[in-house]
Enzyme design. Sequence first.
Site, PDB file in Angstrom:
ATOM      1  N   CYS A  93      -5.196  -2.355   2.922  1.00  0.00           N
ATOM      2  CA  CYS A  93      -4.607  -2.339   4.570  1.00  0.00           C
ATOM      3  C   CYS A  93      -5.731  -3.228   5.300  1.00  0.00           C
ATOM      4  O   CYS A  93      -6.140  -4.085   4.987  1.00  0.00           O
ATOM      5  CB  CYS A  93      -4.476  -1.157   4.608  1.00  0.00           C
ATOM      6  SG  CYS A  93      -3.476  -1.186   6.197  1.00  0.00           S
ATOM      7  N   LYS A 143      -9.411   1.511  -2.461  1.00  0.00           N
ATOM      8  CA  LYS A 143      -9.902   1.182  -1.133  1.00  0.00           C
ATOM      9  C   LYS A 143     -11.282   1.367  -0.157  1.00  0.00           C
ATOM     10  O   LYS A 143     -11.520   2.847  -0.606  1.00  0.00           O
ATOM     11  CB  LYS A 143      -8.433   1.401  -0.182  1.00  0.00           C
ATOM     12  CG  LYS A 143      -8.863   0.941   1.117  1.00  0.00           C
ATOM     13  CD  LYS A 143      -7.706   1.442   1.949  1.00  0.00           C
ATOM     14  CE  LYS A 143      -7.799   1.453   3.692  1.00  0.00           C
ATOM     15  NZ  LYS A 143      -6.393   1.496   4.111  1.00  0.00           N
ATOM     16  N   GLU A 157       0.980  -0.984  -0.336  1.00  0.00           N
ATOM     17  CA  GLU A 157       0.100  -0.193   0.417  1.00  0.00           C
ATOM     18  C   GLU A 157       1.153   1.259   0.018  1.00  0.00           C
ATOM     19  O   GLU A 157       2.079   1.208   0.888  1.00  0.00           O
ATOM     20  CB  GLU A 157      -0.741  -0.248   1.316  1.00  0.00           C
ATOM     21  CG  GLU A 157      -2.073   1.294   1.434  1.00  0.00           C
ATOM     22  CD  GLU A 157      -2.736   1.479   2.482  1.00  0.00           C
ATOM     23  OE1 GLU A 157      -4.082   1.456   2.439  1.00  0.00           O
ATOM     24  OE2 GLU A 157      -2.117   0.455   3.292  1.00  0.00           O
TER      25      GLU A 157
END
Length: 285
Positions: free
Chosen positions: A155, A114, A42
């Site tokens: 994440c 995300k 990330e």
Amino acid sequence: MVFKAAAIQMCSGVDPARNVESMTRLVRDAAARGAIYVQTPEMTGAVQKDRPGLMAVLRDEESDLVVKAAADLARELGIHLHIGSTAIKLDDGRIANRAFLFGPKGEKITSYDKIHMFDVDLDNGESWRESAVYRPGEWAVVADLPFGKLGFGICYDVRFPHLFRAEAMAGAEILTTPAAFTKQTGEAHWEILLRARAIENGAFVISAAQAGVHEDGRETFGHSMIVGPWGKILAAAGGTGEAVVIAEIDIQAVKACRAKVPNLKNGREFSLEAAPVLAKGGVTV
């Protein structure tokens, strides 16, 4: 099919050009060791907690340095290169935390933004408000590749098992969670979460991570990891510094695991009904 996959561990700074140099060197190393799928962490392009500083180096997708370098690298090395994420400037003034997957001809196969935003106050005084800067994604993504079906996460997404269950139900055999986990939460939860997502979905999990003390002062947990569908850690890095983590992925192991524990098939729809509240003496109220 059996193939080699690699997770690239980095300690990205605030300068995208320098980070691209590091990424390029590590990806070349992974490809030289036989990896045909390579994943970066990330925020590959920049780890920068100062918002004005981050905005100053951002570009849109068409001109982003990481995107261009990744497409060129994938073409040159003949690999599938997965940029775990990099920050992309959007027209509305916000940022997308966006993953990219490039094919061996340098073509962009897909991208993923995300979905879940990390808004939290930690015990050590750190405070994070991703939603103040980033625009959350709205679509889960599964890519059908020559070596298997790949599901995307980034994440904090790893804490939302329904995302990965939906991808597994759509056929994903490899789940991905590139990250920049904080040291505090990583020490407590990182390995457990990755192994849990692998076990409950009977899938491989590949997680390239940021590691160490960054130029902007934050500290990330590292421990980039590849986990098999039975929950076994196949390869892992340490908690600081760059690394190239490589493991052999046998997609047939997914089929075998899901046959032994067929929870994807055995799942049932259900309704949630609140139980009645009982007053003293057992009277329903």
